[in-house]
Motif scaffolding. Structure first.
Motif, mmCIF file in Angstrom:
data_model
loop_
_atom_site.group_PDB
_atom_site.id
_atom_site.type_symbol
_atom_site.label_atom_id
_atom_site.label_comp_id
_atom_site.label_asym_id
_atom_site.label_seq_id
_atom_site.Cartn_x
_atom_site.Cartn_y
_atom_site.Cartn_z
ATOM 1 N N HIS A 196 1.675 -9.948 8.716
ATOM 2 C CA HIS A 196 0.652 -10.992 8.864
ATOM 3 C C HIS A 196 -0.012 -10.952 10.240
ATOM 4 O O HIS A 196 -0.965 -11.696 10.479
ATOM 5 C CB HIS A 196 1.275 -12.373 8.638
ATOM 6 C CG HIS A 196 1.688 -12.607 7.217
ATOM 7 N ND1 HIS A 196 1.021 -13.469 6.371
ATOM 8 C CD2 HIS A 196 2.692 -12.064 6.472
ATOM 9 C CE1 HIS A 196 1.603 -13.454 5.181
ATOM 10 N NE2 HIS A 196 2.622 -12.606 5.221
ATOM 11 N N THR A 246 -1.310 -7.579 2.515
ATOM 12 C CA THR A 246 -1.148 -8.990 2.833
ATOM 13 C C THR A 246 -2.508 -9.675 2.788
ATOM 14 O O THR A 246 -3.488 -9.175 3.337
ATOM 15 C CB THR A 246 -0.533 -9.154 4.231
ATOM 16 O OG1 THR A 246 0.709 -8.441 4.263
ATOM 17 C CG2 THR A 246 -0.295 -10.613 4.552
ATOM 18 N N ASP A 264 -4.120 -15.035 9.072
ATOM 19 C CA ASP A 264 -3.199 -13.905 8.900
ATOM 20 C C ASP A 264 -3.867 -12.530 8.829
ATOM 21 O O ASP A 264 -3.833 -11.863 7.780
ATOM 22 C CB ASP A 264 -2.352 -14.136 7.646
ATOM 23 C CG ASP A 264 -1.402 -15.301 7.775
ATOM 24 O OD1 ASP A 264 -1.286 -15.868 8.868
ATOM 25 O OD2 ASP A 264 -0.759 -15.651 6.757
ATOM 26 N N GLY A 299 0.222 -15.514 0.574
ATOM 27 C CA GLY A 299 0.174 -14.362 1.455
ATOM 28 C C GLY A 299 0.135 -13.034 0.728
ATOM 29 O O GLY A 299 -0.257 -12.015 1.303
ATOM 30 N N GLY A 307 -3.491 -9.169 8.836
ATOM 31 C CA GLY A 307 -2.275 -8.372 8.750
ATOM 32 C C GLY A 307 -2.421 -6.896 9.033
ATOM 33 O O GLY A 307 -1.430 -6.209 9.255
#
Length: 209
Positions: A59, A12, A28, A189, A30
């Protein structure tokens, strides 16, 4: 200035947006928390906040480790305020992985418009569909939008997870993201960077809508 760093088992994309003063915001985190924290420290950056595009497990896997390392607040849309506490909602319990539970977000996002975080300013878009609280952060000065899992290079986010809605996602992309200048960089993402113009022309999920 920004850097894309794939993290965790699903690679991610985390992003680090920073200025000449070495102040930063993190998007994010992750996974791979220790490595991510070490990289930030090696760059001598000072994180001012962690901004979540949404609260799916891939995330937020390193969220608590990064938050504790830098003592910085976490921002998340209010529609997913329980997801950080609930492995069923964030998906970690459904994917056969270690259940993820974190502390609540420090700031819950609600209204679209200008969002000021430390030295940084964003235009906040609520872009639900992949998840109810998905948001995108647009930085006009950097000509970039951090779209999370709403929009990818020639793809869009999956909508078969908890709270997903395909029709709503396509509407979010058309009504919010595709209104940005065509040269706007889309920091997704997962996968490579793209642009709004490229997706308008080549994304098979959007053409003919």
């Amino acid at each position: 200035m920004y850097t894309q760093i794939p993290l965790g088992p699903l690679q991610t994309n985390a992003y680090v947006l920073y200025n000449e003063k070495k102040e930063a915001v993190l998007f994010d985190p992750g996974g791979d928390g220790a490595a991510f924290v070490n990289w930030i420290r090696e760059q001598k950056l000072t994180p001012q906040a962690i901004l979540l595009t949404h609260a799916h497990f891939d995330h937020i896997g390193a969220l608590e480790e990064v938050r504790q390392a830098f003592a910085c607040p976490v921002y998340l849309h209010e529609a997913e305020k329980q997801w950080l506490l609930d492995p069923l909602k964030n998906g970690s319990a459904r994917m056969g992985r270690q259940p993820i539970k974190t502390k609540p977000a420090d700031h819950l996002l609600k209204d679209e418009g200008t969002l000021k975080v430390g030295s940084f300013s964003f235009k906040l878009f609520h872009t639900p569909g992949h998840s109810p609280g998905s948001v995108s952060y647009y930085v006009a000065d950097e000509n970039i939008v951090f779209s999370g899992d709403a929009l990818f290079q020639q793809g869009i986010g999956r909508t078969d997870l908890f709270g997903g809605n395909h029709e709503l996602l396509v509407q979010s992309i058309h009504n919010k993201l595709l209104t940005l200048p065509e040269e706007t960089i889309v920091a997704s993402g997962h996968g490579p960077l793209t642009t709004i113009g490229q997706e308008m022309d080549h994304n098979p999920f959007l053409n003919g809508y």
